[in-house]
Design a protein around this motif. Sequence first.
Motif, mmCIF file in Angstrom:
data_model
loop_
_atom_site.group_PDB
_atom_site.id
_atom_site.type_symbol
_atom_site.label_atom_id
_atom_site.label_comp_id
_atom_site.label_asym_id
_atom_site.label_seq_id
_atom_site.Cartn_x
_atom_site.Cartn_y
_atom_site.Cartn_z
ATOM 1 N N GLY A 223 -77.298 90.086 42.771
ATOM 2 C CA GLY A 223 -77.488 90.148 41.322
ATOM 3 C C GLY A 223 -78.925 90.309 40.885
ATOM 4 N N GLY A 224 -79.871 90.234 41.838
ATOM 5 C CA GLY A 224 -81.269 90.402 41.476
ATOM 6 C C GLY A 224 -82.174 89.423 42.202
ATOM 7 N N THR A 225 -83.444 89.474 41.844
ATOM 8 C CA THR A 225 -84.470 88.664 42.491
ATOM 9 C C THR A 225 -85.219 87.854 41.443
ATOM 10 O OG1 THR A 225 -84.742 90.314 44.248
ATOM 11 C CG2 THR A 225 -86.529 88.733 43.937
ATOM 12 N N THR A 226 -85.478 86.585 41.757
ATOM 13 C CA THR A 226 -86.271 85.715 40.899
ATOM 14 C C THR A 226 -87.497 85.262 41.669
ATOM 15 O OG1 THR A 226 -84.301 84.952 39.718
ATOM 16 C CG2 THR A 226 -86.279 83.598 39.538
ATOM 17 N N ARG A 227 -88.668 85.410 41.072
ATOM 18 C CA ARG A 227 -89.931 85.021 41.708
ATOM 19 C C ARG A 227 -90.657 84.017 40.824
ATOM 20 N NH1 ARG A 227 -95.463 87.510 41.679
ATOM 21 N NH2 ARG A 227 -96.499 86.927 43.641
ATOM 22 N N ALA A 228 -90.966 82.859 41.397
ATOM 23 C CA ALA A 228 -91.731 81.823 40.703
ATOM 24 C C ALA A 228 -93.080 81.681 41.391
ATOM 25 C CB ALA A 228 -90.981 80.499 40.724
ATOM 26 N N VAL A 229 -94.146 81.573 40.588
ATOM 27 C CA VAL A 229 -95.507 81.455 41.115
ATOM 28 C C VAL A 229 -96.214 80.299 40.418
ATOM 29 C CG1 VAL A 229 -97.747 82.592 41.388
ATOM 30 C CG2 VAL A 229 -95.639 83.926 41.596
ATOM 31 N N GLU A 230 -96.883 79.449 41.207
ATOM 32 C CA GLU A 230 -97.720 78.409 40.632
ATOM 33 C C GLU A 230 -99.162 78.602 41.098
ATOM 34 O OE1 GLU A 230 -96.760 74.422 41.785
ATOM 35 O OE2 GLU A 230 -97.583 74.671 43.799
ATOM 36 N N VAL A 231 -100.094 78.341 40.174
ATOM 37 C CA VAL A 231 -101.524 78.425 40.470
ATOM 38 C C VAL A 231 -102.163 77.107 40.069
ATOM 39 C CG1 VAL A 231 -103.686 79.634 40.018
ATOM 40 C CG2 VAL A 231 -101.528 80.917 40.038
ATOM 41 N N TRP A 232 -102.707 76.394 41.051
ATOM 42 C CA TRP A 232 -103.465 75.180 40.790
ATOM 43 C C TRP A 232 -104.950 75.514 40.807
ATOM 44 C CZ3 TRP A 232 -102.061 70.646 38.918
ATOM 45 C CH2 TRP A 232 -100.730 70.219 39.069
ATOM 46 N N THR A 233 -105.642 75.191 39.714
ATOM 47 C CA THR A 233 -107.085 75.362 39.640
ATOM 48 C C THR A 233 -107.744 73.992 39.754
ATOM 49 O OG1 THR A 233 -106.842 77.297 38.209
ATOM 50 C CG2 THR A 233 -109.002 76.243 38.263
ATOM 51 N N ILE A 234 -108.672 73.854 40.701
ATOM 52 C CA ILE A 234 -109.300 72.567 41.002
ATOM 53 C C ILE A 234 -110.730 72.604 40.489
ATOM 54 C CG2 ILE A 234 -109.865 70.923 42.834
ATOM 55 C CD1 ILE A 234 -107.786 72.641 44.545
ATOM 56 N N ASN A 235 -111.092 71.629 39.634
ATOM 57 C CA ASN A 235 -112.418 71.657 39.019
ATOM 58 C C ASN A 235 -112.841 70.231 38.695
ATOM 59 O OD1 ASN A 235 -114.748 72.062 37.514
ATOM 60 N ND2 ASN A 235 -113.886 73.776 36.352
ATOM 61 N N GLU A 236 -113.922 69.775 39.304
ATOM 62 C CA GLU A 236 -114.377 68.395 39.091
ATOM 63 C C GLU A 236 -115.095 68.231 37.756
ATOM 64 O OE1 GLU A 236 -117.775 70.414 41.259
ATOM 65 O OE2 GLU A 236 -115.587 70.443 41.303
ATOM 66 N N ASN A 237 -115.392 69.344 37.059
ATOM 67 C CA ASN A 237 -116.151 69.263 35.806
ATOM 68 C C ASN A 237 -115.260 69.132 34.576
ATOM 69 O OD1 ASN A 237 -118.649 69.572 37.138
ATOM 70 N ND2 ASN A 237 -118.327 71.795 37.242
ATOM 71 N N THR A 238 -113.955 69.090 34.755
ATOM 72 C CA THR A 238 -113.036 68.919 33.633
ATOM 73 C C THR A 238 -112.360 67.561 33.716
ATOM 74 O OG1 THR A 238 -111.222 69.926 34.862
ATOM 75 C CG2 THR A 238 -112.606 71.399 33.552
ATOM 76 N N GLN A 239 -111.787 67.144 32.579
ATOM 77 C CA GLN A 239 -111.113 65.843 32.560
ATOM 78 C C GLN A 239 -109.923 65.833 33.507
ATOM 79 O OE1 GLN A 239 -109.963 64.594 28.653
ATOM 80 N NE2 GLN A 239 -109.184 62.611 29.320
ATOM 81 N N GLU A 240 -109.172 66.931 33.522
ATOM 82 C CA GLU A 240 -108.096 67.078 34.492
ATOM 83 C C GLU A 240 -108.658 67.735 35.744
ATOM 84 O OE1 GLU A 240 -103.998 68.144 33.073
ATOM 85 O OE2 GLU A 240 -105.160 68.834 31.345
#
Length: 251
Positions: A223-240
């Motif tokens: 019936g088709g293809t589903t693609r999920a992508v996650e990108v984690w950005t790591i940065n010590e200069n932000t609150q998160e």
Amino acid sequence: MKRTCLLAIAAMCFSTQAAQTIYDEDTKAERTTIYSSGPVQQMTTLSSSAYSMQIHYATKDYVSCPQAAVYDEATDQLISDFYASNQVITGSIPPGLEKKEKSLRLNCEYSNGEKYTIHHKIPAVPNIQWESQLKPENLVPASRYNPSYYQELNYASQVLFNNHVGDGECVAGNNVGTTPLLLGDSNRVTNRISDYFVTSGQAYYQDLRTPYLVSELICKTAGGTTRAVEVWTINENTQEKAVREFSIENF
């Protein structure tokens, strides 16, 4: 005169007789459907696209199958006319119908006028739900040779997929950096309708100058293809310390 008219009417009725309908006997919307009656032995969906389909059919003996179409399985409404030639059916599905269950119908006719409509189910595209958490810890300050980085990247994820059919396939992988395996030891699941995976462990930078983790999960069926992508950005200069972007697409 009356007898001639009656014969003519009878001949007309025979030539316009209703087509016999042949359904999927196992009621499953998998790649291959096998038929025990009618002129077609089997149909197999060769493609894994939600929008551009190719289906092969094999006949038991010589029969003309000039026309095919795809219908909404729930409403019985016509979605799209398909092209049938040399035992291959091709056609396109308009965007927006990915999550609907559909039915391909192939019309065949013998030289004596005997007609058949053969049904082949098409499942909805796979569904993916994916949540994850990343906690960077123990920051190492920048040095002359290296940027600052975290010694520990604690990663956890929860993945739930539903292929809707038993012959689907799901594969996970890392594009940038490394995370724990999302789908068990092989990061691949085949011939499973649905499953749920919980994963935790250490993630790793690709290199200290690439503060990203990019992972993907792909599930495909007839019936088709589903693609999920996650990108984690790591940065010590932000609150998160780590920010996640998530996207999902069908094709």
